[in-house]
Write an enzyme that holds these catalytic residues in place. Structure first.
Site, PDB file in Angstrom:
ATOM      1  N   CYS A  99       0.628  -1.246  -0.042  1.00 61.44           N
ATOM      2  CA  CYS A  99      -0.002  -0.007   0.060  1.00 61.44           C
ATOM      3  C   CYS A  99       0.852   1.298  -0.056  1.00 61.44           C
ATOM      4  CB  CYS A  99      -0.941  -0.024   0.947  1.00 61.44           C
ATOM      5  SG  CYS A  99      -1.882  -1.357   1.124  1.00 61.44           S
ATOM      6  N   HIS A 392      -9.029   2.832  -2.330  1.00 62.41           N
ATOM      7  CA  HIS A 392      -7.565   2.685  -2.165  1.00 62.41           C
ATOM      8  C   HIS A 392      -7.188   1.648  -3.170  1.00 62.41           C
ATOM      9  CE1 HIS A 392      -3.961   1.432  -0.442  1.00 62.41           C
ATOM     10  NE2 HIS A 392      -4.304   0.270   0.378  1.00 62.41           N
ATOM     11  N   CYS A 422       0.343   2.779   6.274  1.00 66.32           N
ATOM     12  CA  CYS A 422       0.757   1.373   6.728  1.00 66.32           C
ATOM     13  C   CYS A 422       0.941   0.489   5.318  1.00 66.32           C
ATOM     14  CB  CYS A 422      -0.185   0.710   7.492  1.00 66.32           C
ATOM     15  SG  CYS A 422      -1.936   0.557   7.138  1.00 66.32           S
TER      16      CYS A 422
END
EC number: 2.3.1.16
Length: 436
Positions: A99, A392, A422
């Site tokens: 991510c 996302h 994160c």
């Protein structure tokens, strides 16, 4: 505090971010259904170059990321160069940091600028959760390899006869950590229980995210940084993120059942970020190169930090680890920030990290410091909403956050902003940005 580490070239130039752009973000299997990540990447880079009016041959490097890899286009960066009319000699390579992938892409281009090997480059990422590399079972894969080496039909039939019906079923990409077997939502549940985060707190944060994102769109704050896209059959434009629930109420969130720990859990689909398709990119160059081209930078990269922790327990604490390092390298404290933007993978993860940033015990036990990194002022935190609302696309989120934060800093007259995320594998990333 240790001495700051200035991010400058050998000539003393700062690292300028001159522009950024993204596609609208689309929930899985909606507006971008059937559009692979490489095409989303081409869309955003092509439009970014067209809007910037920078000569294509001025871009010397493109670093791009994709988390859900497609076997037919393993180097997405090079395919984007070849598919957008950029100079064929432009250096291009791909990166992946889950991510935090486009954070890594930005850092890589910045390092090339500081080394003096380039003067301008593009960094970004794209992902599609709608076009997935659906594989085959290990048993079938092994048989297919052996069949290619078999010499007779009888040998081939013998090999196929060893397969069971379940071996023929398609295998989607893994959603769990390779090393632990834990899903991201399982880790979010761990964090909710470890840090005493209630369902009500999670739903409230998710509601806040959607309300602020809806307001940002309504006020026109995102129009300049989100392109309008056209996809087959090219009848209707897609111009705004389609996950934002501006009309929702807190009561709506309370209706959903836990998605991971169904008996005792508090993490739901509504207080988590959804699977999303999209792409985002930024143009970086040395400060002097920007002046040569007559460009006013959006802002500058002041510092960055990447961290890693154990994956078995509460592994999504990357922001709590990387934020103090990025601040230290920038020579700043939490109080110096105008904006603080954190990736919202889950409301539980976000709230846990905020809790630890304000914890003296965490600062003492982890970093050996007497004082906490600092409480995050709600007036500075995710002021335009976050990933729970926008969605996302794994590799694109970092570039979205950087562009969004710099535009908001400019609207506020400048200052410092910190963006942090994160990532799977216990990874964390943070960057300090500056706008004038």
């Amino acid at each position: 505090m240790r001495q700051a580490l200035p991010l400058v070239t050998r000539q003393g130039d700062r690292i300028a971010i001159v522009s950024g752009l993204r596609t609208p973000f689309a929930r899985q299997a909606t507006a971008f259904h059937g559009i692979p990540a490489v095409d989303l990447g081409k869309m955003v880079v092509g439009e970014l170059l067209a809007r910037s009016e920078i000569p294509a041959d001025a871009i010397e490097q493109l670093v791009f990321g994709q988390v859900v890899q497609m076997p037919e286009a393993p180097n997405i960066a090079r395919e984007i160069v070849l598919g957008t009319g950029m100079n064929v000699h432009t250096d291009a390579y791909s990166v992946s940091r889950a991510c935090a992938t486009s954070f890594q892409a930005v850092a890589n281009v910045a390092e090339s600028l500081m080394a003096g090997t380039i003067r301008a480059g593009i960094a970004g990422g794209a992902d599609s959760s709608s076009v997935l590399p659906i594989g085959v079972s290990k048993a079938l894969a092994r048989v297919l390899v052996d069949v290619n080496k078999a010499r007779t039909t009888r040998q081939r039939l013998t090999l196929f006869s060893r397969l069971r019906l379940r071996d023929l079923l398609p295998v989607p990409p893994a959603v769990a950590e390779y090393s632990t077997g834990l899903r991201m939502g399982d880790t979010a549940e761990q964090m909710a229980k470890t840090y005493g985060i209630t369902r009500e707190q999670q739903d409230a944060l998710a509601h806040r995210s959607h309300q602020r994102a809806a307001q940002a769109w309504a006020e026109g704050k995102l129009a300049e940084e989100v392109m309008t896209t056209y996809v087959p059959p090219y009848k209707n434009p897609f111009a705004e993120d389609n996950n934002i629930r501006g009309a929702s109420t807190l009561a709506d969130y309370a209706k959903l059942r836990p998605a991971f720990d169904r008996k005792h859990g508090s993490v739901t689909a509504a207080n988590s970020t959804p699977l999303t398709d999209g792409a985002a990119a930024v143009i970086l160059m040395t400060e002097s190169r920007a002046k040569e081209l007559g460009l006013r930078p959006l802002g500058y990269l002041r510092s960055y930090a990447f961290t890693a922790i154990d994956v078995w327990q509460d592994m999504l604490l990357g922001p709590a680890w990387s934020t103090p390092l990025a601040l230290e390298r920038a020579g700043l404290t939490m109080a110096d920030l105008t904006l603080f933007d954190m990736h919202e993978a889950f409301a539980a993860q976000t709230l846990a990290n905020l809790q630890l940033l304000g914890s003296e015990r965490f600062a003492r036990e982890v970093f050996g410091r007497a004082q906490a990194t600092g409480e995050v002022d709600d007036a500075k935190f995710n002021v335009l909403g976050g990933s729970i609302a926008y969605g996302h696309p794994f590799a694109a989120t970092g570039a979205r956050m950087i562009t969004q934060t710099l535009h908001e800093l400019r609207r506020r007259g400048g200052g410092f902003g910190l963006v942090t995320a994160c990532a799977a594998g216990g990874l964390g990333a943070a960057m300090v940005l500056e706008a004038e």
